[in-house]
Design a protein around this motif. Structure first.
Motif, PDB file in Angstrom:
ATOM      1  N   SER A 373       0.841  -1.193   0.000  1.00 58.69           N
ATOM      2  CA  SER A 373       0.000   0.000   0.000  1.00 58.69           C
ATOM      3  C   SER A 373       0.873   1.238   0.000  1.00 58.69           C
ATOM      4  CB  SER A 373      -0.926   0.012   1.224  1.00 58.69           C
ATOM      5  OG  SER A 373      -0.165   0.133   2.416  1.00 58.69           O
ATOM      6  N   CYS A 374       0.254   2.339  -0.415  1.00 62.65           N
ATOM      7  CA  CYS A 374       0.935   3.631  -0.432  1.00 62.65           C
ATOM      8  C   CYS A 374      -0.045   4.677   0.085  1.00 62.65           C
ATOM      9  CB  CYS A 374       1.410   3.979  -1.843  1.00 62.65           C
ATOM     10  SG  CYS A 374       2.291   5.563  -1.940  1.00 62.65           S
ATOM     11  N   THR A 375       0.409   5.505   1.025  1.00 62.10           N
ATOM     12  CA  THR A 375      -0.420   6.545   1.630  1.00 62.10           C
ATOM     13  C   THR A 375       0.139   7.905   1.247  1.00 62.10           C
ATOM     14  OG1 THR A 375      -0.903   5.103   3.507  1.00 62.10           O
ATOM     15  CG2 THR A 375      -1.359   7.442   3.788  1.00 62.10           C
ATOM     16  N   PHE A 460       2.861  19.638   6.015  1.00 61.86           N
ATOM     17  CA  PHE A 460       3.915  18.982   5.243  1.00 61.86           C
ATOM     18  C   PHE A 460       3.321  17.860   4.402  1.00 61.86           C
ATOM     19  CE2 PHE A 460       6.275  21.059   8.507  1.00 61.86           C
ATOM     20  CZ  PHE A 460       7.564  21.250   8.027  1.00 61.86           C
ATOM     21  N   PRO A 461       3.853  17.636   3.192  1.00 64.27           N
ATOM     22  CA  PRO A 461       3.479  16.436   2.438  1.00 64.27           C
ATOM     23  C   PRO A 461       3.910  15.178   3.187  1.00 64.27           C
ATOM     24  CG  PRO A 461       4.478  18.062   0.997  1.00 64.27           C
ATOM     25  CD  PRO A 461       4.687  18.555   2.390  1.00 64.27           C
ATOM     26  N   LEU A 462       3.048  14.171   3.180  1.00 60.24           N
ATOM     27  CA  LEU A 462       3.335  12.904   3.863  1.00 60.24           C
ATOM     28  C   LEU A 462       3.250  11.769   2.853  1.00 60.24           C
ATOM     29  CD1 LEU A 462       2.351  11.501   7.237  1.00 60.24           C
ATOM     30  CD2 LEU A 462       1.405  10.346   5.242  1.00 60.24           C
ATOM     31  N   PHE A 463       4.154  10.781   3.037  1.00 60.18           N
ATOM     32  CA  PHE A 463       4.193   9.614   2.161  1.00 60.18           C
ATOM     33  C   PHE A 463       4.380   8.379   3.039  1.00 60.18           C
ATOM     34  CE2 PHE A 463       6.207  13.311   0.370  1.00 60.18           C
ATOM     35  CZ  PHE A 463       5.534  13.501  -0.822  1.00 60.18           C
ATOM     36  N   GLY A 464       3.603   7.334   2.767  1.00 59.80           N
ATOM     37  CA  GLY A 464       3.725   6.104   3.530  1.00 59.80           C
ATOM     38  C   GLY A 464       3.753   4.893   2.621  1.00 59.80           C
ATOM     39  N   LEU A 465       4.464   3.855   3.045  1.00 56.70           N
ATOM     40  CA  LEU A 465       4.571   2.615   2.270  1.00 56.70           C
ATOM     41  C   LEU A 465       4.422   1.425   3.203  1.00 56.70           C
ATOM     42  CD1 LEU A 465       7.577   3.258  -0.159  1.00 56.70           C
ATOM     43  CD2 LEU A 465       5.179   2.966  -0.800  1.00 56.70           C
TER      44      LEU A 465
END
Length: 476
Positions: A373-375, A460-465
């Protein structure tokens, strides 16, 4: 109608000197003073008085009077009745709640059993003798407390509505300003395009005019050449026809020559090539139109943000590229120092720079070929970095999640979204002043979801994996 003050003054004039109340069945004695019949009768029956007929004196002036000399004062009784009528009307005019509707007296008490307001006469009546009777102010105390609680809640609700009104009015003003700016940009860009199109039209028409002239010129040359050839061959044909008519003896001495005609071309190869190459002259126009559309969309859309991943916030299971533009999930923990800025439970990373205003956009290329998954989205600067974190707006997080072939908006309650195509490139757009976080398919431009928020601090931009082999990269 008489005023309340004048009515009260008249009422004072018809009070009984004994009971101090309004005269009831007024009677007059020898000295001329007036009393209630019942009050004067009780006065005459005072114990210990001997020979009352000779010793009774007026309660006011002490003049002697005879008990049998009571004279009803009907005129005064009518005056008292009229005064009471005016007094009751005055009380009703000031507010019926201040006077007893039955006795016309002022209300002082409240019966809790019957939940009715009482005057002095009502309280002394037998109907409320065994009931709990309190003063109005004391009885109204709990009601005032309840009203105060309701007022507090209502004022709080009103303040919240006023805050919403203020916030939405600011948002509307920002949108109006943005629309006015876009309108000016459209006018400016189309004015520039109109000028360029007019110039290109003149250039292309001039080239077509020259081609038209060259074609006509070559047509004249072709007609002249063909006409000459036709005349030459016509002459030869006539000569041969004339010889063909001669006798056989003379034909034996005639020499016949064959000549090949020149096959002229109406359009020279060079001119034909110029005609075929003419569409190439429109390439600058095509290029300019592409630049125009890109520039127009750029100015009407958000400002592309230059995003770099912040290794100080990255979870130890995320592998960042050297240029801090890519991230890949790994089950192997990295040797990352446990700093206060670093996420330790959710596998996320923030951008190095945040935003406190403006309109920004960035594109994320998502690769979930092996599952996972990617958030994606934005978070408040003070978002919790340690321990469990619920990804929802109440926590200062506005994100969507791509996982297992579907997309979900992580609001207060996660919402699975229905899309025409699973996005591989997701555009995230932030309008800080308006409070919009918008997600769209960067390839098809299909809208995915929009959060509405009210930003008051840096985001802030956030990214999750999550998942083996899952990764993403950043682009404009």
């Amino acid at each position: 109608m008489a005023s309340a003050t004048s009515v009260t003054s008249l009422a004072d004039e018809v009070n009984c000197p004994i009971c101090q109340g309004t005269l009831r069945e007024p009677v007059t004695i020898d000295c001329g003073h007036n009393f209630c019949r019942c009050c004067l009768t009780r006065y005459c029956e005072i114990p210990g008085q001997e020979e009352p007929e000779e010793s009774l004196t007026c309660p006011l002036c002490k003049e002697p009077f005879r008990p049998g000399s009571f004279r009803p004062n009907w005129q005064l009784a009518n005056v008292v009745e009229n005064i009471e009528r005016l007094q009751l009307a005055s009380l009703r005019g000031l507010g019926e709640e201040d006077a007893c509707p039955e006795h016309g007296e002022k209300v002082y008490f409240f019966c809790e059993e019957d939940e009715v307001q009482l005057c002095v006469v009502c309280r002394e009546a037998g109907a409320h003798g065994a009931h709990t009777v309190r003063f109005l102010e004391d009885a109204a105390g709990p009601y005032r407390e309840q009203i105060q609680k309701c007022l507090t809640c209502l004022r709080k609700e009103r303040e919240e509505i006023q805050e919403i009104q203020s916030r939405e009015n600011k948002r509307i003003q920002v949108l109006l300003t943005q629309v006015a700016t876009k309108r000016q940009q459209v006018i400016s860009q189309f004015a520039h395009l109109s000028q360029f199109l007019a110039e290109q039209q003149s250039v292309l028409l001039a080239q077509l005019e020259r081609l038209d002239g060259d074609i006509l010129k070559q047509q004249e040359e072709f007609e002249s050449l063909v006409t000459g050839e036709i005349c030459r061959f016509s002459t030869l044909i006539e000569e041969l026809e004339e010889k063909n008519e001669r006798p056989a003896r003379e034909l034996l001495t005639v020499r016949c020559e064959t000549r090949k005609c020149r096959k002229p071309e109406a359009v020279s190869p060079e001119l034909g090539q110029r005609i075929r190459d003419f569409p190439q002259q429109a390439l600058p126009l095509q290029q300019e139109m592409k630049i125009f559309l890109e520039k127009l969309c750029f100015e009407l859309d958000y400002e592309p943000a230059s995003i770099f991943l912040d290794p100080q916030t990255s979870h130890p299971k995320l592998l960042l590229s050297e240029d801090h533009k890519q991230a890949r999930f790994s089950y192997k923990w990295q040797n990352s120092p446990d700093t206060p800025q670093r996420f330790d439970r959710i596998t996320c990373v923030l951008a190095q720079s945040g935003f406190t205003g403006g309109r920004h956009t960035w594109v994320v290329n998502v690769d979930l070929a092996h599952g996972g998954s990617c958030t994606l989205g934005v978070v408040r600067e003070d978002v919790r970095r340690k321990g469990e974190l619920r990804l929802r707006p109440e926590e200062g997080i506005w994100v969507v999640r791509l996982a297992w072939g579907f997309v979900s908006a992580l609001g207060s309650f996660p919402t699975r979204l229905v899309l025409e195509k699973q996005p591989r490139k997701v555009r995230v757009s932030l309008d800080y002043e308006v409070g919009w976080v918008t997600f769209s398919n960067a390839v098809t431009q299909e809208h995915i979801y929009t959060f509405t928020a009210s930003f008051a601090e840096k985001v802030f931009p956030l990214f999750g994996l999550w998942g083996r082999g899952s990764s993403f990269s950043l682009s404009h």
